[in-house]
Design a protein around this motif. Structure first.
Motif, PDB file in Angstrom:
ATOM      1  N   ASP A  28      15.395  10.829   4.547  1.00  0.00           N
ATOM      2  CA  ASP A  28      15.305   9.930   5.461  1.00  0.00           C
ATOM      3  C   ASP A  28      15.776   8.269   5.055  1.00  0.00           C
ATOM      4  O   ASP A  28      15.141   7.626   4.304  1.00  0.00           O
ATOM      5  CB  ASP A  28      14.194   9.496   6.495  1.00  0.00           C
ATOM      6  CG  ASP A  28      14.107   8.550   7.520  1.00  0.00           C
ATOM      7  OD1 ASP A  28      15.233   8.116   7.964  1.00  0.00           O
ATOM      8  OD2 ASP A  28      13.123   8.159   8.301  1.00  0.00           O
ATOM      9  N   VAL A  29      17.235   8.009   5.212  1.00  0.00           N
ATOM     10  CA  VAL A  29      17.537   6.892   4.673  1.00  0.00           C
ATOM     11  C   VAL A  29      17.909   5.552   5.728  1.00  0.00           C
ATOM     12  O   VAL A  29      18.827   4.718   5.713  1.00  0.00           O
ATOM     13  CB  VAL A  29      19.059   7.050   3.940  1.00  0.00           C
ATOM     14  CG1 VAL A  29      18.639   7.770   2.776  1.00  0.00           C
ATOM     15  CG2 VAL A  29      20.155   7.437   4.831  1.00  0.00           C
ATOM     16  N   SER A  30      17.274   5.910   6.944  1.00  0.00           N
ATOM     17  CA  SER A  30      17.479   5.107   8.222  1.00  0.00           C
ATOM     18  C   SER A  30      16.574   3.850   8.172  1.00  0.00           C
ATOM     19  O   SER A  30      17.102   2.848   8.796  1.00  0.00           O
ATOM     20  CB  SER A  30      17.240   5.821   9.501  1.00  0.00           C
ATOM     21  OG  SER A  30      15.942   6.118   9.558  1.00  0.00           O
ATOM     22  N   SER A  31      15.587   3.868   7.329  1.00  0.00           N
ATOM     23  CA  SER A  31      14.767   2.786   7.528  1.00  0.00           C
ATOM     24  C   SER A  31      14.267   2.141   6.283  1.00  0.00           C
ATOM     25  O   SER A  31      14.536   2.878   5.214  1.00  0.00           O
ATOM     26  CB  SER A  31      13.495   2.911   8.557  1.00  0.00           C
ATOM     27  OG  SER A  31      12.709   3.802   7.810  1.00  0.00           O
ATOM     28  N   GLY A  32      13.702   0.985   6.204  1.00  0.00           N
ATOM     29  CA  GLY A  32      13.238   0.607   4.882  1.00  0.00           C
ATOM     30  C   GLY A  32      11.964   0.782   4.268  1.00  0.00           C
ATOM     31  O   GLY A  32      11.159  -0.173   3.830  1.00  0.00           O
ATOM     32  N   ASN A  33      11.487   2.187   4.328  1.00  0.00           N
ATOM     33  CA  ASN A  33      10.073   2.702   4.319  1.00  0.00           C
ATOM     34  C   ASN A  33       9.982   2.940   3.011  1.00  0.00           C
ATOM     35  O   ASN A  33       9.938   4.511   2.554  1.00  0.00           O
ATOM     36  CB  ASN A  33       9.706   3.608   5.340  1.00  0.00           C
ATOM     37  CG  ASN A  33       8.195   3.960   5.131  1.00  0.00           C
ATOM     38  OD1 ASN A  33       7.355   3.202   4.378  1.00  0.00           O
ATOM     39  ND2 ASN A  33       7.877   5.169   5.679  1.00  0.00           N
ATOM     40  N   ILE A  34      10.422   2.053   1.838  1.00  0.00           N
ATOM     41  CA  ILE A  34      10.691   2.629   0.394  1.00  0.00           C
ATOM     42  C   ILE A  34       9.764   3.195  -0.288  1.00  0.00           C
ATOM     43  O   ILE A  34      10.112   4.125  -1.115  1.00  0.00           O
ATOM     44  CB  ILE A  34      11.214   1.391  -0.191  1.00  0.00           C
ATOM     45  CG1 ILE A  34      10.043   0.525  -0.846  1.00  0.00           C
ATOM     46  CG2 ILE A  34      12.552   0.720   0.427  1.00  0.00           C
ATOM     47  CD1 ILE A  34      10.624  -0.690  -1.516  1.00  0.00           C
ATOM     48  N   HIS A  35       8.451   3.307   0.184  1.00  0.00           N
ATOM     49  CA  HIS A  35       7.274   3.823  -0.668  1.00  0.00           C
ATOM     50  C   HIS A  35       7.540   5.446  -0.325  1.00  0.00           C
ATOM     51  O   HIS A  35       7.244   6.330  -1.066  1.00  0.00           O
ATOM     52  CB  HIS A  35       5.968   3.506  -0.264  1.00  0.00           C
ATOM     53  CG  HIS A  35       5.866   1.987  -1.073  1.00  0.00           C
ATOM     54  ND1 HIS A  35       4.603   1.347  -1.215  1.00  0.00           N
ATOM     55  CD2 HIS A  35       6.742   1.246  -1.744  1.00  0.00           C
ATOM     56  CE1 HIS A  35       4.628   0.532  -1.799  1.00  0.00           C
ATOM     57  NE2 HIS A  35       5.885   0.190  -2.326  1.00  0.00           N
ATOM     58  N   SER A  36       7.885   5.589   0.928  1.00  0.00           N
ATOM     59  CA  SER A  36       8.115   7.060   1.542  1.00  0.00           C
ATOM     60  C   SER A  36       9.107   7.797   0.715  1.00  0.00           C
ATOM     61  O   SER A  36       9.167   8.758   0.488  1.00  0.00           O
ATOM     62  CB  SER A  36       8.194   7.221   2.785  1.00  0.00           C
ATOM     63  OG  SER A  36       9.507   6.594   3.082  1.00  0.00           O
ATOM     64  N   ALA A  37      10.099   6.887  -0.049  1.00  0.00           N
ATOM     65  CA  ALA A  37      11.182   7.545  -0.676  1.00  0.00           C
ATOM     66  C   ALA A  37      10.856   7.368  -2.159  1.00  0.00           C
ATOM     67  O   ALA A  37      11.662   7.819  -3.046  1.00  0.00           O
ATOM     68  CB  ALA A  37      12.544   6.698  -0.474  1.00  0.00           C
ATOM     69  N   GLY A  38       9.438   7.269  -2.497  1.00  0.00           N
ATOM     70  CA  GLY A  38       8.869   7.484  -3.804  1.00  0.00           C
ATOM     71  C   GLY A  38       8.958   6.245  -4.566  1.00  0.00           C
ATOM     72  O   GLY A  38       8.735   6.297  -5.871  1.00  0.00           O
ATOM     73  N   VAL A  39       9.467   5.211  -3.983  1.00  0.00           N
ATOM     74  CA  VAL A  39       9.308   3.859  -4.922  1.00  0.00           C
ATOM     75  C   VAL A  39       7.821   3.679  -5.109  1.00  0.00           C
ATOM     76  O   VAL A  39       7.031   3.528  -4.254  1.00  0.00           O
ATOM     77  CB  VAL A  39       9.991   2.862  -4.008  1.00  0.00           C
ATOM     78  CG1 VAL A  39       9.886   1.271  -4.988  1.00  0.00           C
ATOM     79  CG2 VAL A  39      11.417   3.124  -4.014  1.00  0.00           C
ATOM     80  N   LYS A  40       7.509   3.440  -6.420  1.00  0.00           N
ATOM     81  CA  LYS A  40       6.149   3.206  -6.826  1.00  0.00           C
ATOM     82  C   LYS A  40       5.722   1.700  -6.384  1.00  0.00           C
ATOM     83  O   LYS A  40       6.352   0.732  -6.533  1.00  0.00           O
ATOM     84  CB  LYS A  40       5.801   3.433  -8.258  1.00  0.00           C
ATOM     85  CG  LYS A  40       6.357   4.948  -8.904  1.00  0.00           C
ATOM     86  CD  LYS A  40       5.409   5.853  -8.147  1.00  0.00           C
ATOM     87  CE  LYS A  40       5.736   7.298  -8.348  1.00  0.00           C
ATOM     88  NZ  LYS A  40       5.246   8.372  -7.501  1.00  0.00           N
ATOM     89  N   PRO A  41       4.266   1.508  -5.948  1.00  0.00           N
ATOM     90  CA  PRO A  41       3.731   0.098  -5.763  1.00  0.00           C
ATOM     91  C   PRO A  41       3.671  -0.621  -7.198  1.00  0.00           C
ATOM     92  O   PRO A  41       3.828  -0.256  -8.236  1.00  0.00           O
ATOM     93  CB  PRO A  41       2.580   0.327  -5.178  1.00  0.00           C
ATOM     94  CG  PRO A  41       2.086   1.536  -5.699  1.00  0.00           C
ATOM     95  CD  PRO A  41       3.282   2.489  -5.852  1.00  0.00           C
ATOM     96  N   ILE A  42       3.886  -2.141  -6.936  1.00  0.00           N
ATOM     97  CA  ILE A  42       3.656  -3.098  -7.955  1.00  0.00           C
ATOM     98  C   ILE A  42       2.156  -2.924  -8.448  1.00  0.00           C
ATOM     99  O   ILE A  42       1.139  -2.882  -7.749  1.00  0.00           O
ATOM    100  CB  ILE A  42       3.946  -4.693  -7.431  1.00  0.00           C
ATOM    101  CG1 ILE A  42       5.474  -4.521  -6.963  1.00  0.00           C
ATOM    102  CG2 ILE A  42       3.673  -5.452  -8.514  1.00  0.00           C
ATOM    103  CD1 ILE A  42       6.685  -4.472  -8.069  1.00  0.00           C
ATOM    104  N   THR A  43       2.038  -2.742  -9.679  1.00  0.00           N
ATOM    105  CA  THR A  43       0.777  -2.768 -10.040  1.00  0.00           C
ATOM    106  C   THR A  43      -0.223  -3.648 -10.017  1.00  0.00           C
ATOM    107  O   THR A  43      -1.338  -3.630  -9.533  1.00  0.00           O
ATOM    108  CB  THR A  43       0.936  -2.549 -11.856  1.00  0.00           C
ATOM    109  OG1 THR A  43       1.588  -1.175 -12.008  1.00  0.00           O
ATOM    110  CG2 THR A  43      -0.327  -2.269 -12.480  1.00  0.00           C
ATOM    111  N   PHE A  44       0.261  -4.882 -10.241  1.00  0.00           N
ATOM    112  CA  PHE A  44      -0.735  -6.195  -9.875  1.00  0.00           C
ATOM    113  C   PHE A  44      -1.349  -5.924  -8.551  1.00  0.00           C
ATOM    114  O   PHE A  44      -2.477  -6.212  -8.185  1.00  0.00           O
ATOM    115  CB  PHE A  44      -0.099  -7.293 -10.248  1.00  0.00           C
ATOM    116  CG  PHE A  44      -0.851  -8.568  -9.915  1.00  0.00           C
ATOM    117  CD1 PHE A  44      -1.918  -8.761 -11.068  1.00  0.00           C
ATOM    118  CD2 PHE A  44      -0.819  -9.221  -8.955  1.00  0.00           C
ATOM    119  CE1 PHE A  44      -2.662  -9.972 -11.150  1.00  0.00           C
ATOM    120  CE2 PHE A  44      -1.760 -10.501  -9.247  1.00  0.00           C
ATOM    121  CZ  PHE A  44      -2.766 -10.894 -10.283  1.00  0.00           C
TER     122      PHE A  44
END
Length: 470
Positions: free
Chosen positions: A43-59
């Motif tokens: 799904d590349v239709s929206s900016g839900n980037i964590h669902s695409a596997g982008v890891k959260p910022i540690t801090f």
């Protein structure tokens, strides 16, 4: 799913595609689509980037963990600046617990830090915490202001850009405002022309009452950045037509083009001086959900109101009490966004490393995807200066009405290759009788491997689609 669907309107093309993507994803998980050539939907239709596997910022996640479970702060598992930040934030909550309610406009401590962030961003121009409202994402703040605009008699309307963010039309429908699209000029880098704004105003006054103009800068989904001169033009236009300025600035931290910089509408407004700086009413929005953070599920953003009277500030707070308050974990993450680790802090190096990696990955993905699209028959894609989307233009041999042809293409792409894209058809003046033209909205904030997978699937489908049409 029931065959009878109770609704007051037809789903948009985006909603229709997304619903179908969810059905296919469910079938894949249940093992009901073994014959498909793919094993997951992209799904590349929206900016839900964590669902695409982008890891959260540690801090962010460490501070959240400490606030959610304060016992973690007693040991040495977290860096000292994480423990200090979590303890400070807990001390601002009633009972030292994030399970307590806050003011409907947000924790005073967080609002103060947001004001400091805005002032620092704008070269020292003052920002008052009393004019800051913490909201459940930027859309909730936008809806609150739009509801205020509906209080006057007559059919209230808002000028909106075309192309526009894919969720904006639904917001207008919800609050009962008439959309008045003004065309951005694709050939001019999605520029905004004063003559177009005047045209829209002139033709609209016969059937509605324009109350505001909505701007997104940096552009969504176009990825352009307005120049200071363009911003000044919009501010003068708003003053002449007595329009409230609604400015969505959620991609302000994703600018990577060397000769471009983000300049806020508030800063330009103040620096223009008389007769604009204390006359034009402005609401600006930022969000934790979009851009580099991508914390969509935490639901937090802020809104700053400029040049509004005390009555409007009070009424805005009343409207926001319907939510009681923005979830406190979102407020905590928002505080980290506007006040990240500083040089010398224990978490600073890792924070900068993670943010820089995201920006560099995004920049490379944008460059690769734009080049790829411009090499693919029928596609053209403008240079992207900011944001997480590319917005390619696709021209296909004429077979049917533009929207029908475009939806057919997007449905087939989803069915054949498991790729869900955002869709926007062009207006009639954008295409000839021999071709159908439309745009795809494609989020490319993902790993380089996933981007390669997506582009490969798109190319495979596109070449087969053209072969069938010839």
């Amino acid at each position: 799913m029931s065959a009878v669907r109770k609704t007051t309107r037809q789903p948009s093309p985006d909603e229709e595609l997304h619903e179908h993507a969810e059905i296919i994803s469910h079938q894949l998980k249940q093992g009901l689509s073994m014959s498909r050539s793919f094993n997951k939907v992209l799904d590349v239709s929206s900016g839900n980037i964590h669902s695409a596997g982008v890891k959260p910022i540690t801090f962010i996640r460490q501070v959240l963990a400490g606030c959610l479970y304060p016992s973690l702060l007693d040991g040495d598992d977290f860096p000292p600046d994480v423990r200090s930040r979590a303890q400070t934030l807990l001390s601002q909550c009633d009972g030292n617990s994030i399970g307590s309610y806050t003011d409907s406009s947000g924790l005073a401590y967080v609002r103060s830090n947001v004001a400091k962030f805005i002032s620092l961003r704008d070269g020292g121009i003052p920002s008052s915490p009393e004019h800051i409202f913490i909201t459940c994402g930027s859309q909730r703040g936008l809806m609150s202001v739009m509801r205020l605009l509906c209080q006057s008699e007559g059919r209230s309307a808002v000028l909106i850009p075309d192309p526009t963010p894919h969720t904006l039309t639904r917001i207008l429908e919800t609050v009962g405002l008439v959309p008045l699209p003004y065309r951005l000029q694709e050939q001019g880098g999605w520029s905004l022309e004063r003559a177009e704004l005047k045209r829209v105003i002139k033709t609209s006054r016969t059937h509605c009452c324009p109350r505001a103009i909505y701007i997104n800068n940096p552009g969504n989904p176009t990825g352009h950045i307005q120049s200071r001169e363009s911003i000044e033009t919009v501010i003068r236009f708003a003053a002449e037509e007595n329009l409230f300025l609604l400015v969505d600035e959620i991609y302000q931290n994703t600018v990577w083009v060397k000769d471009k910089e983000f300049v806020s509408y508030k800063r330009v407004l103040v620096e223009m001086g008389n007769p604009y700086h204390d006359r034009v009413q402005l609401a600006s929005f930022h969000s934790l959900s979009n851009g580099i953070m991508g914390e969509c599920g935490l639901r937090a953003g802020y809104m700053e109101l400029v040049n509004v009277d005390e009555g409007l500030l009070l009424y805005t707070e009343v409207l926001l009490t319907g939510d009681i308050n923005t979830p406190v974990i979102g407020q905590i993450a928002l505080d980290v966004m506007v006040d990240p680790p500083r040089p010398g802090d224990a978490s600073y190096d890792l924070y900068i490393q993670e943010v820089s990696y995201r920006l560099s990955t995004l920049r490379l993905n944008i460059s690769s995807a734009v080049d790829f699209m411009n090499d693919l028959s029928g596609f053209t894609c403008s240079t992207v200066q900011s944001g997480i989307y590319i917005y390619p233009h696709l021209s296909l041999p004429h077979t049917a009405h533009t929207q029908i042809a475009g939806l057919c293409y997007c449905r087939r792409l989803l069915e054949d290759q498991g790729v869900c894209v955002g869709f926007n058809d062009c207006k009639k003046e954008d295409h000839t009788d021999s071709h159908n033209c439309f745009h795809l909205r494609l989020c490319v904030m993902m790993s380089s491997d996933d981007l390669e997978d997506f582009l490969c699937r798109l190319q495979t489908f596109h070449l087969q689609f053209l072969k069938e049409k010839n």
